[in-house]
Write a protein that holds these residues in place. Structure first.
Motif, PDB file in Angstrom:
ATOM      1  N   ASP A  71       0.821  -1.212   0.000  1.00 60.74           N
ATOM      2  CA  ASP A  71       0.000   0.000   0.000  1.00 60.74           C
ATOM      3  C   ASP A  71       0.857   1.265   0.000  1.00 60.74           C
ATOM      4  N   ILE A  72       1.981   1.222   0.692  1.00 63.06           N
ATOM      5  CA  ILE A  72       2.867   2.386   0.731  1.00 63.06           C
ATOM      6  C   ILE A  72       3.440   2.651  -0.664  1.00 63.06           C
ATOM      7  N   VAL A  73       3.844   1.604  -1.345  1.00 61.23           N
ATOM      8  CA  VAL A  73       4.386   1.774  -2.702  1.00 61.23           C
ATOM      9  C   VAL A  73       3.311   2.327  -3.636  1.00 61.23           C
ATOM     10  N   LEU A  74       2.123   1.721  -3.620  1.00 60.92           N
ATOM     11  CA  LEU A  74       1.033   2.190  -4.489  1.00 60.92           C
ATOM     12  C   LEU A  74       0.602   3.606  -4.130  1.00 60.92           C
ATOM     13  N   ALA A  75       0.525   3.906  -2.843  1.00 65.11           N
ATOM     14  CA  ALA A  75       0.102   5.240  -2.419  1.00 65.11           C
ATOM     15  C   ALA A  75       1.131   6.292  -2.833  1.00 65.11           C
ATOM     16  N   ASN A  76       2.413   5.948  -2.793  1.00 65.37           N
ATOM     17  CA  ASN A  76       3.439   6.890  -3.253  1.00 65.37           C
ATOM     18  C   ASN A  76       3.234   7.231  -4.726  1.00 65.37           C
ATOM     19  N   LEU A  77       2.961   6.224  -5.531  1.00 69.51           N
ATOM     20  CA  LEU A  77       2.717   6.461  -6.953  1.00 69.51           C
ATOM     21  C   LEU A  77       1.455   7.292  -7.164  1.00 69.51           C
ATOM     22  N   THR A  78       0.402   6.956  -6.431  1.00 73.36           N
ATOM     23  CA  THR A  78      -0.858   7.682  -6.549  1.00 73.36           C
ATOM     24  C   THR A  78      -0.700   9.137  -6.135  1.00 73.36           C
ATOM     25  N   VAL A  79      -0.052   9.374  -5.002  1.00 74.53           N
ATOM     26  CA  VAL A  79       0.146  10.741  -4.510  1.00 74.53           C
ATOM     27  C   VAL A  79       1.015  11.536  -5.483  1.00 74.53           C
ATOM     28  N   ALA A  80       2.053  10.912  -6.027  1.00 73.81           N
ATOM     29  CA  ALA A  80       2.904  11.612  -7.005  1.00 73.81           C
ATOM     30  C   ALA A  80       2.079  12.022  -8.222  1.00 73.81           C
ATOM     31  N   ILE A 114      -1.856   4.306   9.410  1.00 77.94           N
ATOM     32  CA  ILE A 114      -2.555   5.262   8.544  1.00 77.94           C
ATOM     33  C   ILE A 114      -1.623   6.401   8.156  1.00 77.94           C
ATOM     34  N   THR A 115      -0.850   6.885   9.109  1.00 83.86           N
ATOM     35  CA  THR A 115       0.058   7.993   8.845  1.00 83.86           C
ATOM     36  C   THR A 115       1.227   7.568   7.953  1.00 83.86           C
ATOM     37  N   LEU A 116       1.648   6.314   8.055  1.00 86.82           N
ATOM     38  CA  LEU A 116       2.729   5.817   7.194  1.00 86.82           C
ATOM     39  C   LEU A 116       2.323   5.770   5.726  1.00 86.82           C
ATOM     40  N   THR A 117       1.044   5.604   5.474  1.00 91.83           N
ATOM     41  CA  THR A 117       0.573   5.487   4.100  1.00 91.83           C
ATOM     42  C   THR A 117       0.459   6.879   3.490  1.00 91.83           C
ATOM     43  N   PRO A 118       1.209   7.169   2.427  1.00 89.45           N
ATOM     44  CA  PRO A 118       1.158   8.508   1.816  1.00 89.45           C
ATOM     45  C   PRO A 118      -0.258   8.881   1.372  1.00 89.45           C
ATOM     46  N   GLY A 119      -0.606  10.138   1.616  1.00 90.26           N
ATOM     47  CA  GLY A 119      -1.928  10.632   1.248  1.00 90.26           C
ATOM     48  C   GLY A 119      -2.911  10.621   2.399  1.00 90.26           C
ATOM     49  N   THR A 120      -2.539   9.978   3.501  1.00 88.96           N
ATOM     50  CA  THR A 120      -3.404   9.975   4.687  1.00 88.96           C
ATOM     51  C   THR A 120      -2.567  10.335   5.909  1.00 88.96           C
ATOM     52  N   LEU A 121      -3.239  10.952   6.874  1.00 91.03           N
ATOM     53  CA  LEU A 121      -2.556  11.385   8.084  1.00 91.03           C
ATOM     54  C   LEU A 121      -3.537  11.333   9.245  1.00 91.03           C
ATOM     55  N   THR A 122      -3.161  10.679  10.310  1.00 92.60           N
ATOM     56  CA  THR A 122      -3.996  10.657  11.502  1.00 92.60           C
ATOM     57  C   THR A 122      -3.831  11.987  12.220  1.00 92.60           C
ATOM     58  N   ALA A 123      -4.955  12.667  12.469  1.00 89.53           N
ATOM     59  CA  ALA A 123      -4.893  14.004  13.047  1.00 89.53           C
ATOM     60  C   ALA A 123      -5.305  14.038  14.513  1.00 89.53           C
ATOM     61  N   GLU A 124      -6.257  13.183  14.906  1.00 85.36           N
ATOM     62  CA  GLU A 124      -6.757  13.271  16.281  1.00 85.36           C
ATOM     63  C   GLU A 124      -7.469  11.985  16.667  1.00 85.36           C
ATOM     64  N   LEU A 125      -7.438  11.697  17.953  1.00 86.54           N
ATOM     65  CA  LEU A 125      -8.214  10.610  18.541  1.00 86.54           C
ATOM     66  C   LEU A 125      -9.238  11.262  19.450  1.00 86.54           C
ATOM     67  N   SER A 126     -10.504  10.884  19.291  1.00 79.67           N
ATOM     68  CA  SER A 126     -11.537  11.479  20.135  1.00 79.67           C
ATOM     69  C   SER A 126     -11.267  11.137  21.594  1.00 79.67           C
ATOM     70  N   GLU A 127     -11.779  11.960  22.480  1.00 83.60           N
ATOM     71  CA  GLU A 127     -11.523  11.782  23.905  1.00 83.60           C
ATOM     72  C   GLU A 127     -12.012  10.433  24.422  1.00 83.60           C
ATOM     73  N   ASP A 128     -13.107   9.941  23.846  1.00 86.96           N
ATOM     74  CA  ASP A 128     -13.636   8.646  24.282  1.00 86.96           C
ATOM     75  C   ASP A 128     -12.988   7.474  23.544  1.00 86.96           C
ATOM     76  N   ARG A 129     -12.005   7.743  22.688  1.00 87.45           N
ATOM     77  CA  ARG A 129     -11.249   6.736  21.931  1.00 87.45           C
ATOM     78  C   ARG A 129     -12.124   5.926  20.974  1.00 87.45           C
ATOM     79  N   ARG A 130     -13.198   6.497  20.511  1.00 84.30           N
ATOM     80  CA  ARG A 130     -14.092   5.759  19.613  1.00 84.30           C
ATOM     81  C   ARG A 130     -13.966   6.207  18.166  1.00 84.30           C
TER      82      ARG A 130
END
Length: 162
Positions: A71-80, A114-130
């Motif tokens: 997925d990382i390889v494919l996502a790099n190509l897609t993002v490029a 999720i953050t390792l995969t190019p094109g996506t980034l984890t930004a926040e976890l809700s307080e209740d972790r859901r």
């Protein structure tokens, strides 16, 4: 009594040794500071909320790791391709992903994946972790993206962190 002074003797020894090694000095002041930190750090750590990881099927990490690598390889190509293409085609956005994972270690691993995969980034976890807030470089169908993340990454993580 010893347990209250030194909640974790191995941790105290480790802190002491690392402080002396980092200072590269064995003067009385350095040794005194190392002793103080060797006492203080385990005191602080003992008061932190601990949640231990219960591991289930760790063998599920092998296919997950291989999938992630692909997925990382494919996502790099897609993002490029997306970045080099017309900017107006991109539809960036934030998506709240509902979680079935409850163990903080599993959630942390999922957020890292999720953050390792190019094109996506984890930004926040809700307080209740859901819910996990994920930023996507290009999201045309948020529900399909959520389903894909849950199927590809969260489902295997549920096997590892039941």
């Amino acid at each position: 009594m010893r347990r209250r002074l030194f909640p974790s003797f191995p941790q105290s020894i480790t802190v002491f040794i690392f402080w002396v090694l980092m200072a590269r000095d064995t003067s009385p002041g350095t040794l005194l500071m190392a002793a103080f930190l060797a006492w203080l750090m385990p005191q602080i750590a003992a008061r932190l909320e601990r949640e231990f990881a219960r591991l289930g099927n760790v063998w599920a990490l092998l296919p997950l790791g291989l999938r992630l690598l692909g997925d990382i390889v494919l996502a790099n190509l897609t993002v490029a391709r997306q970045v080099l293409g017309p900017e107006k085609r991109l539809r960036p956005g934030f998506v709240w992903v509902p979680l079935e994972l409850t163990n903080i270690h599993g959630i942390s691993a999922l957020a890292s994946i999720i953050t390792l995969t190019p094109g996506t980034l984890t930004a926040e976890l809700s307080e209740d972790r859901r819910y996990l807030l994920v930023h996507c470089l290009d999201v045309d169908d948020p529900q399909a993206m959520i389903a894909d993340l849950k199927r590809r990454y969260e489902a295997p993580m549920l096997k590892v962190f039941p």
